[in-house]
Design a protein around this motif. Structure first.
Motif, short mmCIF file in Angstrom:
data_model
loop_
_atom_site.label_atom_id
_atom_site.label_comp_id
_atom_site.label_asym_id
_atom_site.label_seq_id
_atom_site.Cartn_x
_atom_site.Cartn_y
_atom_site.Cartn_z
N LEU A 289 25.62 -30.45 12.65
CA LEU A 289 26.22 -29.85 11.46
C LEU A 289 27.73 -30.00 11.42
O LEU A 289 28.35 -29.68 10.42
N PRO A 307 32.64 -29.00 8.47
CA PRO A 307 31.17 -29.19 8.43
C PRO A 307 30.81 -30.53 7.79
O PRO A 307 31.59 -31.11 7.03
N LYS A 308 29.61 -30.99 8.11
CA LYS A 308 29.15 -32.24 7.50
C LYS A 308 28.80 -32.05 6.04
O LYS A 308 28.94 -32.96 5.23
N THR A 309 28.30 -30.87 5.72
CA THR A 309 27.92 -30.59 4.33
C THR A 309 28.33 -29.17 3.98
O THR A 309 28.22 -28.26 4.81
N ASN A 311 26.83 -27.34 2.01
CA ASN A 311 25.63 -26.53 1.75
C ASN A 311 25.19 -25.73 2.97
O ASN A 311 24.35 -24.85 2.87
N CYS A 312 25.76 -26.07 4.12
CA CYS A 312 25.42 -25.34 5.34
C CYS A 312 26.16 -24.01 5.37
O CYS A 312 27.32 -23.92 4.97
N VAL A 316 25.64 -20.35 10.39
CA VAL A 316 24.70 -21.25 11.07
C VAL A 316 25.47 -22.29 11.86
O VAL A 316 25.13 -22.61 13.01
N LEU A 317 26.53 -22.85 11.26
CA LEU A 317 27.35 -23.83 11.96
C LEU A 317 27.94 -23.22 13.24
O LEU A 317 27.88 -23.81 14.32
N THR A 320 25.44 -22.74 16.15
CA THR A 320 25.18 -23.95 16.94
C THR A 320 26.34 -24.23 17.90
O THR A 320 26.13 -24.68 19.02
N THR A 499 18.57 -21.27 13.21
CA THR A 499 19.24 -22.52 12.87
C THR A 499 18.26 -23.68 12.76
O THR A 499 18.67 -24.81 12.54
N ALA A 502 18.38 -25.65 9.41
CA ALA A 502 19.58 -26.47 9.24
C ALA A 502 19.59 -27.65 10.20
O ALA A 502 20.15 -28.71 9.90
N LEU A 503 18.98 -27.47 11.38
CA LEU A 503 18.99 -28.51 12.39
C LEU A 503 17.75 -29.40 12.32
O LEU A 503 17.59 -30.28 13.16
#
Length: 736
Positions: A289, A307-309, A311-312, A316-317, A320, A499, A502-503
């Protein structure tokens, strides 16, 4: 040694000599090097540093001196150890990210939270802080005992007398022989409050103390995420651990974009190593993420996590990151300290505070007695002065006419020897009326002080009341200023955040390629012409496995150890991949002998070794969560794993290098979790297994492409008992 004893040798058992000498060494390490004293919270090297700085008059209001001068005095007078160890101790006392209340004020480069070291001691300068001055306050008032230094040329304090709970305020860490200590720092104002409660209510509980001492207060801040019951248990037993997380916040950007800003990191985590750790986990694809990490720190910490997106969810990020990186760490509590100066033991929070208060009480008694002795001596001298002022003419006559005026004065005016000495040493300018008035005024003041001091020494209740007032003043002092406010926020144990969604890895077909030199990568799709894939010069394809991106692979090593690789964690792209040894702790002398996709946990595989042994193992027993893998096949000397085959079919066919073949039922090979296997075929000297096949006997066997299928009748001569030598293999089995 006299001549009579020269060359004398005394027989001693080695075990006795070793135990005696090692015990002496162990006790020296415990009491004189590694464990702090519960009274001042210092190890000998720190105590000697502060005392040497006081001797050099490096008070907070004075100028700085080179650290080399301080270290030289310490190792020359008090601490016969290397200068590097002494300077390292001095540097740590000056680092505001290492100690909660620095005892040394440094000028120059004293290192950084990034992990940078301090400059050489010839460049840096230092002096004591106000906290250190408080710790040394009263050291000249007979408040503590002194002992000879190592060379018997000087004296050093056994413990410091100051009214500062340094053990808990700054914490301690050390490893001795057979024991260790680890104490986190705390907020001094809270400790003063707790000590006052302990004076007012000696039978208070740990829970009541923790209403005031909320928990550790680390110099680097952070968030303590432990429930109250865990804290109470840890402080009651003196053992436990605390979970610390970095403090973070969401920073909004344009068009709904956001990033995470980390402003505080866990205690004793170097920022440089933290960033390296995050970057490494990103390379290992353990942080799917996270897109990027940047260090924008100046004097304050500022780590930017992209973050990569968008929407996360930020929570949650961070979950992790807490799971896989040093943004979350644990600090162990082991309050193993020296009480009564020499006895090591693990104490509770209450016991540590009580021991410190007893030390404060003893210091108060000794300082009060020291002051009372000084007051009584001064009153005696003033009494002599007053007798003299009433008869000045007679005193002058005696001094002028007597050959020995001292005995004459003592006899004429009933003076003590001390009084007579001071009268004879009195200056002529003091012989005036105004001076007599000043003496009477001083007499009256000292008389009142004498009564106060005697009342204090005669009443334990008054002494504890006095200590309570002193603690209140110290609490007010440490509540303000740059070091007053609590830095570590005490939070509840965090709720579990799921998570998995998301993962979740998108399921797609991939082909995993493992080269002969041990480089592994995954390429998208099935049906590849693997001969067209590039490898490093001198390298080539060893294994190709068609699987799904959500699968787990089992890599079996020749030594019998099974490793589990997640396909989602394998590198992709057009490169050569990465060495498989970075994903699995495969020994250098060990080599992969099989790579295959693990089925469900009930799937079974047959493992065979070169010395003719084998066993069945389920996929669940081949799976290993750790990089170190799982030892499945316990091999005999010289043997290696040769084949890993899906346990499908009814019979096993074994062919040896000396051309003997044997067929027996698969059910005769036991299924185990791990072990040395059972004998599949008896081997002649120097022979080994050449091939192993699993098949259904009723359906026959196609031995090689292009050959006809061999019927059960063709194979029946080879059927025998497991573990037997078998028969000479037919020609069709030996053709290439």
């Amino acid at each position: 040694m006299t001549g009579d004893h020269a060359g004398h040798i005394e027989d001693t058992r080695l075990a006795e000599a070793l135990s005696e000498r090692y015990l002496a060494y162990a006790m020296s390490t415990i009491t004189s090097r590694s464990l702090p004293d519960v009274r001042d919270g210092l190890k000998p090297v720190h105590r000697r540093l502060l005392y040497a700085m006081q001797q050099l008059k490096l008070d907070p209001s004075s100028g700085f001196k080179k650290c080399a001068r301080v270290v030289g005095d310490v190792i020359g007078k008090f601490h016969p150890h290397g200068d590097a160890s002494v300077y390292d101790a001095l540097v740590r006392l000056a680092q505001d990210f290492a100690v909660r209340y620095p005892l040394v004020e440094g000028q120059g480069n004293f290192g950084s939270i990034d992990g940078d070291g301090a400059a050489a001691m010839r460049y840096t300068e230092s002096r004591m802080t106000e906290t250190a001055r408080i710790m040394l306050e009263g050291i000249g008032d007979n408040a503590v005992d002194f002992r000879p230094t190592y060379d018997n040329e000087d004296q050093e304090p056994v413990v410091l007398p100051g009214l500062f709970p340094n053990l808990l305020a700054n914490g301690a860490a050390g490893i001795a022989v057979g024991m260790a200590t680890s104490i986190p720092p705390h907020n001094a104002a809270e400790l003063y409050q707790a000590a006052r409660l302990l004076i007012e209510k000696p039978d208070c509980t740990i829970a009541e103390l923790l209403e005031l001492v909320q928990g550790p207060d680390f110099p680097t801040g952070g968030l303590l995420v432990e429930d109250r019951e865990t804290l109470i248990q840890a402080y009651e037993t003196g053992r436990g651990s605390f979970r610390i997380r970095a403090r973070w916040a969401v920073e909004k950007g344009r068009a709904g974009a956001w990033s995470i800003i980390v402003s505080e990191i866990p205690y004793q985590v170097q920022k440089g190593k933290l960033i390296e750790d995050i970057a490494k986990k990103m390379e290992e694809r353990k942080l799917p993420l996270l897109a990027d990490v940047r260090d924008e720190s100046t004097t304050d910490i500022r780590l930017v996590l992209e973050p990569k997106t968008r929407n996360c969810a930020p929570e949650v990020l961070m979950e992790t990151l807490f799971k896989h990186t040093m943004l979350e760490s644990r600090f162990s509590l082991n309050m193993n300290v020296l009480s009564q100066g020499k006895i090591p033991g693990v104490l509770s929070l209450k016991a540590v505070l009580q021991a410190w208060l007893e030390h404060v009480h003893e210091v108060l008694i000794r300082r009060t007695q020291h002051r009372l002795d000084a007051v009584l001596k001064r009153l005696e001298i003033l009494e002599g002065f007053l007798k003299v002022y009433l008869n000045l003419d007679e005193v002058i006559r005696l001094i002028r006419e007597e050959d020995e005026p001292k005995p004459a004065l003592m006899k004429a005016f009933s003076l003590s020897e001390l009084q007579a000495d001071y009268v004879l040493n009195m200056r002529l300018r003091s012989l005036r009326r105004l001076e007599e008035m000043e003496i009477r005024k001083e007499w009256d003041g000292l008389g009142k002080e004498q009564a106060t001091l005697e009342a204090l020494l005669g009443s334990e209740k008054r002494r504890w009341s006095r200590i309570g007032k002193d603690l209140q003043k110290m609490q007010a002092l440490f509540e303000g200023g740059a070091y007053g406010a609590r830095r570590t926020i005490i939070g509840e144990a965090p709720a579990t955040i799921d998570t998995s969604a998301a993962l979740a890895v998108e399921r797609e077909p991939v082909t995993v390629l493992l080269s002969q030199e041990g480089w592994i990568r995954a390429v998208k799709g099935h049906g590849h012409d693997v001969a067209n894939h590039r490898f490093k010069e001198g390298d080539g394809l060893a294994y190709a496995v068609e699987c799904q991106s959500t699968d787990r692979l089992c890599m079996m090593a020749a030594g019998g150890r099974a490793f589990t690789l997640k396909v989602a964690d394998l590198p992709r792209g057009r490169g050569f991949g990465q060495p498989v040894r970075t994903l699995a702790d495969l020994a250098q002398e060990d080599q992969p002998v099989a790579l295959f996709a693990l089925g469900d946990d009930e799937s079974r595989y047959m493992l065979t070794s070169s010395d003719g042994r084998g066993m069945q193992v389920s996929a669940g027993n081949l799976a290993a969560e750790k990089r170190t893998g799982r030892q499945v096949f316990n091999l005999r000397d010289g043997a290696v794993v040769q084949y890993v085959l899906p346990a499908e079919g009814t019979h096993v066919l074994c062919l040896t290098t000396n051309k003997r073949a044997l067929i027996f039922p698969l059910e005769q090979v036991a299924e185990v979790a791990k072990g040395g296997g059972v004998s599949l075929q008896k081997l002649a000297a120097g022979a080994s297994l050449k091939q192993v096949r699993l098949f259904c006997l009723d359906e026959g066997l196609i031995w090689q492409d292009g050959q006809r299928a061999r019927s059960p009748e063709d194979l029946s001569p080879l059927v025998g008992r497991r573990g037997s030598a078998g028969r000479v293999a037919p020609q069709w089995m030996l053709r290439r």
